[in-house]
Design a protein around this motif. Structure first.
Motif, PDB file in Angstrom:
ATOM      1  N   GLN A   1     101.585   7.763  84.833  1.00 14.16           N
ATOM      2  CA  GLN A   1     101.102   6.569  84.134  1.00 14.16           C
ATOM      3  C   GLN A   1     101.294   6.759  82.637  1.00 14.16           C
ATOM      4  OE1 GLN A   1      97.230   5.110  85.206  1.00 14.16           O
ATOM      5  NE2 GLN A   1      96.978   3.984  83.310  1.00 14.16           N
ATOM      6  N   LEU A   2     101.859   5.751  82.014  1.00 13.52           N
ATOM      7  CA  LEU A   2     102.079   5.736  80.576  1.00 13.52           C
ATOM      8  C   LEU A   2     100.978   4.901  79.943  1.00 13.52           C
ATOM      9  CD1 LEU A   2     104.286   6.592  78.442  1.00 13.52           C
ATOM     10  CD2 LEU A   2     105.309   4.333  78.814  1.00 13.52           C
ATOM     11  N   TRP A   3     100.354   5.421  78.907  1.00  8.91           N
ATOM     12  CA  TRP A   3      99.289   4.680  78.236  1.00  8.91           C
ATOM     13  C   TRP A   3      99.544   4.657  76.735  1.00  8.91           C
ATOM     14  CZ3 TRP A   3      97.253   7.663  74.558  1.00  8.91           C
ATOM     15  CH2 TRP A   3      97.299   9.058  74.744  1.00  8.91           C
ATOM     16  N   PHE A   4      98.935   3.693  76.082  1.00  6.73           N
ATOM     17  CA  PHE A   4      99.092   3.536  74.634  1.00  6.73           C
ATOM     18  C   PHE A   4      97.721   3.317  74.007  1.00  6.73           C
ATOM     19  CE2 PHE A   4     102.876   1.845  76.687  1.00  6.73           C
ATOM     20  CZ  PHE A   4     103.893   2.522  76.027  1.00  6.73           C
ATOM     21  N   ASP A   5      97.455   4.003  72.914  1.00  2.16           N
ATOM     22  CA  ASP A   5      96.286   3.704  72.098  1.00  2.16           C
ATOM     23  C   ASP A   5      96.768   2.866  70.919  1.00  2.16           C
ATOM     24  OD1 ASP A   5      94.394   4.944  73.650  1.00  2.16           O
ATOM     25  OD2 ASP A   5      94.555   6.867  72.629  1.00  2.16           O
ATOM     26  N   LEU A   6      96.143   1.713  70.745  1.00  5.15           N
ATOM     27  CA  LEU A   6      96.638   0.709  69.810  1.00  5.15           C
ATOM     28  C   LEU A   6      95.696   0.520  68.635  1.00  5.15           C
ATOM     29  CD1 LEU A   6      97.704  -1.925  72.481  1.00  5.15           C
ATOM     30  CD2 LEU A   6      99.167  -0.265  71.330  1.00  5.15           C
TER      31      LEU A   6
ATOM     32  N   PRO B   1      91.605   1.113  70.649  1.00  4.82           N
ATOM     33  CA  PRO B   1      91.398   1.051  72.098  1.00  4.82           C
ATOM     34  C   PRO B   1      92.669   1.387  72.870  1.00  4.82           C
ATOM     35  CG  PRO B   1      91.678  -1.148  71.223  1.00  4.82           C
ATOM     36  CD  PRO B   1      91.676  -0.220  70.040  1.00  4.82           C
ATOM     37  N   THR B   2      92.500   1.914  74.071  1.00  3.43           N
ATOM     38  CA  THR B   2      93.623   2.145  74.964  1.00  3.43           C
ATOM     39  C   THR B   2      94.070   0.805  75.551  1.00  3.43           C
ATOM     40  OG1 THR B   2      92.762   4.339  75.466  1.00  3.43           O
ATOM     41  CG2 THR B   2      94.388   3.438  76.995  1.00  3.43           C
ATOM     42  N   SER B   3      95.380   0.678  75.736  1.00  2.28           N
ATOM     43  CA  SER B   3      95.965  -0.597  76.136  1.00  2.28           C
ATOM     44  C   SER B   3      95.286  -1.190  77.354  1.00  2.28           C
ATOM     45  CB  SER B   3      97.475  -0.437  76.383  1.00  2.28           C
ATOM     46  OG  SER B   3      97.741   0.651  77.258  1.00  2.28           O
ATOM     47  N   GLU B   4      95.073  -0.372  78.382  1.00  2.00           N
ATOM     48  CA  GLU B   4      94.350  -0.801  79.571  1.00  2.00           C
ATOM     49  C   GLU B   4      93.205   0.182  79.831  1.00  2.00           C
ATOM     50  OE1 GLU B   4      94.310  -3.276  81.530  1.00  2.00           O
ATOM     51  OE2 GLU B   4      96.158  -4.340  81.115  1.00  2.00           O
ATOM     52  N   PRO B   5      92.009  -0.332  80.034  1.00  2.00           N
ATOM     53  CA  PRO B   5      91.663  -1.751  80.149  1.00  2.00           C
ATOM     54  C   PRO B   5      91.103  -2.359  78.876  1.00  2.00           C
ATOM     55  CG  PRO B   5      89.826  -0.467  80.914  1.00  2.00           C
ATOM     56  CD  PRO B   5      90.872   0.532  80.450  1.00  2.00           C
TER      57      PRO B   5
ATOM     58  N   TYR C   1      86.796   3.285  63.770  1.00  2.00           N
ATOM     59  CA  TYR C   1      86.188   3.797  65.008  1.00  2.00           C
ATOM     60  C   TYR C   1      87.333   4.255  65.903  1.00  2.00           C
ATOM     61  CZ  TYR C   1      82.266   3.918  68.373  1.00  2.00           C
ATOM     62  OH  TYR C   1      81.260   4.312  69.237  1.00  2.00           O
ATOM     63  N   ASN C   2      87.422   5.574  66.113  1.00  2.00           N
ATOM     64  CA  ASN C   2      88.566   6.145  66.818  1.00  2.00           C
ATOM     65  C   ASN C   2      88.089   7.227  67.778  1.00  2.00           C
ATOM     66  OD1 ASN C   2      91.203   6.753  67.571  1.00  2.00           O
ATOM     67  ND2 ASN C   2      91.864   7.448  65.559  1.00  2.00           N
ATOM     68  N   TRP C   3      88.978   7.659  68.657  1.00  2.00           N
ATOM     69  CA  TRP C   3      88.686   8.775  69.554  1.00  2.00           C
ATOM     70  C   TRP C   3      88.378  10.033  68.751  1.00  2.00           C
ATOM     71  CZ3 TRP C   3      88.472   8.388  74.845  1.00  2.00           C
ATOM     72  CH2 TRP C   3      89.061   7.265  75.435  1.00  2.00           C
ATOM     73  N   SER C   4      87.585  10.919  69.322  1.00  2.00           N
ATOM     74  CA  SER C   4      87.281  12.190  68.669  1.00  2.00           C
ATOM     75  C   SER C   4      88.511  13.095  68.684  1.00  2.00           C
ATOM     76  CB  SER C   4      86.107  12.887  69.376  1.00  2.00           C
ATOM     77  OG  SER C   4      86.400  13.100  70.743  1.00  2.00           O
ATOM     78  N   ASP C   5      88.618  13.941  67.672  1.00  2.00           N
ATOM     79  CA  ASP C   5      89.711  14.921  67.551  1.00  2.00           C
ATOM     80  C   ASP C   5      91.074  14.245  67.654  1.00  2.00           C
ATOM     81  OD1 ASP C   5      87.919  17.164  67.430  1.00  2.00           O
ATOM     82  OD2 ASP C   5      87.663  16.995  69.593  1.00  2.00           O
ATOM     83  N   TYR C   6      91.252  13.147  66.923  1.00  2.00           N
ATOM     84  CA  TYR C   6      92.438  12.327  67.159  1.00  2.00           C
ATOM     85  C   TYR C   6      93.162  11.931  65.880  1.00  2.00           C
ATOM     86  CZ  TYR C   6      94.967   9.372  70.560  1.00  2.00           C
ATOM     87  OH  TYR C   6      95.905   8.814  71.401  1.00  2.00           O
ATOM     88  N   ILE C   7      92.967  12.696  64.812  1.00  2.00           N
ATOM     89  CA  ILE C   7      93.669  12.427  63.559  1.00  2.00           C
ATOM     90  C   ILE C   7      93.680  13.703  62.734  1.00  2.00           C
ATOM     91  CG2 ILE C   7      91.703  11.727  62.124  1.00  2.00           C
ATOM     92  CD1 ILE C   7      93.519   9.367  61.148  1.00  2.00           C
ATOM     93  N   ASP C   8      94.583  13.779  61.804  1.00  2.00           N
ATOM     94  CA  ASP C   8      94.593  14.875  60.844  1.00  2.00           C
ATOM     95  C   ASP C   8      93.665  14.474  59.700  1.00  2.00           C
ATOM     96  OD1 ASP C   8      95.090  16.801  58.972  1.00  2.00           O
ATOM     97  OD2 ASP C   8      97.250  16.472  58.847  1.00  2.00           O
ATOM     98  N   PRO C   9      92.562  15.216  59.480  1.00  7.72           N
ATOM     99  CA  PRO C   9      91.636  14.833  58.405  1.00  7.72           C
ATOM    100  C   PRO C   9      92.313  14.703  57.046  1.00  7.72           C
ATOM    101  CG  PRO C   9      90.670  16.532  59.799  1.00  7.72           C
ATOM    102  CD  PRO C   9      92.098  16.394  60.225  1.00  7.72           C
ATOM    103  N   ALA C  10      93.374  15.477  56.817  1.00  7.92           N
ATOM    104  CA  ALA C  10      94.079  15.398  55.533  1.00  7.92           C
ATOM    105  C   ALA C  10      94.713  14.029  55.330  1.00  7.92           C
ATOM    106  CB  ALA C  10      95.141  16.494  55.456  1.00  7.92           C
ATOM    107  N   VAL C  11      95.062  13.363  56.436  1.00 15.21           N
ATOM    108  CA  VAL C  11      95.647  12.024  56.351  1.00 15.21           C
ATOM    109  C   VAL C  11      94.623  11.036  55.808  1.00 15.21           C
ATOM    110  CG1 VAL C  11      96.369  10.078  57.804  1.00 15.21           C
ATOM    111  CG2 VAL C  11      97.455  12.306  58.078  1.00 15.21           C
ATOM    112  N   VAL C  12      93.389  11.124  56.286  1.00 14.30           N
ATOM    113  CA  VAL C  12      92.331  10.232  55.807  1.00 14.30           C
ATOM    114  C   VAL C  12      92.071  10.478  54.325  1.00 14.30           C
ATOM    115  CG1 VAL C  12      89.933   9.531  56.115  1.00 14.30           C
ATOM    116  CG2 VAL C  12      91.312  10.160  58.109  1.00 14.30           C
TER     117      VAL C  12
ATOM    118  N   ASP D   1      83.969   9.151  72.605  1.00 18.13           N
ATOM    119  CA  ASP D   1      84.664   9.991  73.575  1.00 18.13           C
ATOM    120  C   ASP D   1      84.928   9.272  74.890  1.00 18.13           C
ATOM    121  OD1 ASP D   1      82.187   9.892  74.723  1.00 18.13           O
ATOM    122  OD2 ASP D   1      81.825  12.048  74.695  1.00 18.13           O
ATOM    123  N   SER D   2      84.665   7.955  74.922  1.00 19.05           N
ATOM    124  CA  SER D   2      84.976   7.183  76.122  1.00 19.05           C
ATOM    125  C   SER D   2      85.192   5.731  75.738  1.00 19.05           C
ATOM    126  CB  SER D   2      83.854   7.288  77.158  1.00 19.05           C
ATOM    127  OG  SER D   2      82.749   6.507  76.771  1.00 19.05           O
TER     128      SER D   2
END
Length: 363
Positions: free
Chosen positions: A267-272, A77-81, A28-39, A56-57
């Motif tokens: 602001q710096l954010w991370f998706d983990l 998920p994004t690091s915060e929150p 379960y990941n964000w939309s448009d957020y990976i290279d399909p060839a990788v999967v 998308d949220s």
């Protein structure tokens, strides 16, 4: 005879059935957020089939997980929150680094910043990261604001500027977690300030520009609006702006999109990458995390979605246009000015939610 064989056949077939179930990874990941060839490559190399769902949220992600038994093995998920809340709720499985030999590829400096909310980096590995800033149409902004410096949140947050830009379209992403700390930083306050005075100051600043804001929407909607030229200024994620710029160039309709990383400090954010505590197949999730942390795989993802990754050895394999773009990979000086938003106390979070509702409603 057949009746006596049936129990034996059932025993023989049961392990195969279980094994088949274990060869499915639910992501379960964000939309448009990976290279399909990788999967596709992961399935080809491991034999593990991937069921890949998108959201998308963060609210959608949290709602799905809060019900329990989501059925997902890997979430982003994004690091915060969201990550912080899931961690506090005991909803994440500690990662078994013995199953992730590529863990050592992660940037220790960036992982140290994540460790503020995930002590010891026990539950999450950086997938992609970025900053919060402005997506702009430089030509329209310069026309409306002659001589304006294109490196500051002043473009949006000064009411006189917002008023002049309203005609060409101002958007703000629907995320108090990302917007309010940026506003506080622009005001010269602690971006992690949660006092009543901090909330009043941030709300006053937002109310001053609200009459000129066309829409407060998910970041995915802003990406599309910037790419098509429907918006000229938007407060959103860096990667969405960079993707919008790429789509605009490909459409060849004369729309130019640029990104403003605020000089006040972004602001710096991370998706983990994280594994839910009730994941049906954590073994496959560990295998996928290890696969993604390979330098060539992470380079392919960054080339596709234009977000920076946290595997430094992937950099030589990233396309030069992406690798050398300081909006994608900020230099050390720009990174030094960034900040990471902390977890607000619950009462402050409720106050922030009420503030945001008033801002959206325009009252």
């Amino acid at each position: 005879m057949l009746r006596r064989l049936l129990p034996l056949l059932a025993l023989l077939l049961a392990p195969a059935s279980v094994a088949a179930q274990e060869r499915v990874l639910n992501v379960y990941n964000w939309s448009d957020y990976i290279d399909p060839a990788v999967v596709e490559r992961f399935t080809r190399e491991t034999g593990i089939r991937v069921r890949y769902d998108v959201y998308d949220s963060l609210e959608t992600l949290e709602g799905r997980l809060s019900a329990g038994r989501s059925g997902y093995d890997l979430i982003v998920p994004t690091s915060e929150p969201t990550f912080a809340r899931l961690l506090r709720a005991g909803a994440l499985l500690p990662l078994d680094r013995a199953r992730i030999p590529n863990w050592g590829n992660l940037d220790p400096t960036l992982m140290a910043r994540v460790a503020v909310i995930d002590p010891g980096n026990r539950h999450g590995a950086i997938y992609l990261w970025g900053t919060v800033g402005l997506g702009i149409r430089p030509d329209l902004v310069r026309a409306a604001l002659p001589g304006v410096a294109l490196d500051s949140l002043d473009i949006l947050m000064k009411p006189e500027n917002a008023r002049r830009l309203a005609r060409c379209g101002i958007m703000v992403m629907d995320s108090p977690t990302d917007v309010l700390p940026s506003v506080l930083r622009w005001l010269g306050r602690d971006p992690n300030g949660h006092s009543d005075a901090d909330h009043r100051a941030a709300e006053a600043a937002l109310r001053a520009i609200r009459p000129h804001v066309r829409a407060i929407v998910p970041s995915s909607a802003i990406l599309d609006a910037l790419a098509t030229g429907e918006a000229c200024v938007a407060l959103t994620y860096s990667g969405d702006v960079i993707q919008a710029a790429t789509r605009a160039r490909e459409a060849n309709r004369g729309v130019e999109v640029g990104y403003v990383m605020p000089r006040e400090g972004a602001q710096l954010w991370f998706d983990l990458m994280a594994i839910p505590a009730d994941a049906p197949n954590p073994e496959a999730a560990h295998a996928f995390i290890n696969f993604l942390l390979q330098p060539d795989v992470m380079a392919a993802i960054t080339n596709q979605v234009r977000y920076p990754n946290a595997v430094p050895t992937s950099r030589p394999m990233v396309a030069a246009a992406v690798r050398d773009d300081r909006n994608v990979f900020p230099d050390d000086a720009a990174l030094a000015r960034t900040f990471v938003a902390g977890t607000p106390p619950r009462e402050a979070e409720r106050a922030r939610t009420r503030l945001w509702s008033r801002f959206k409603a325009g009252r």
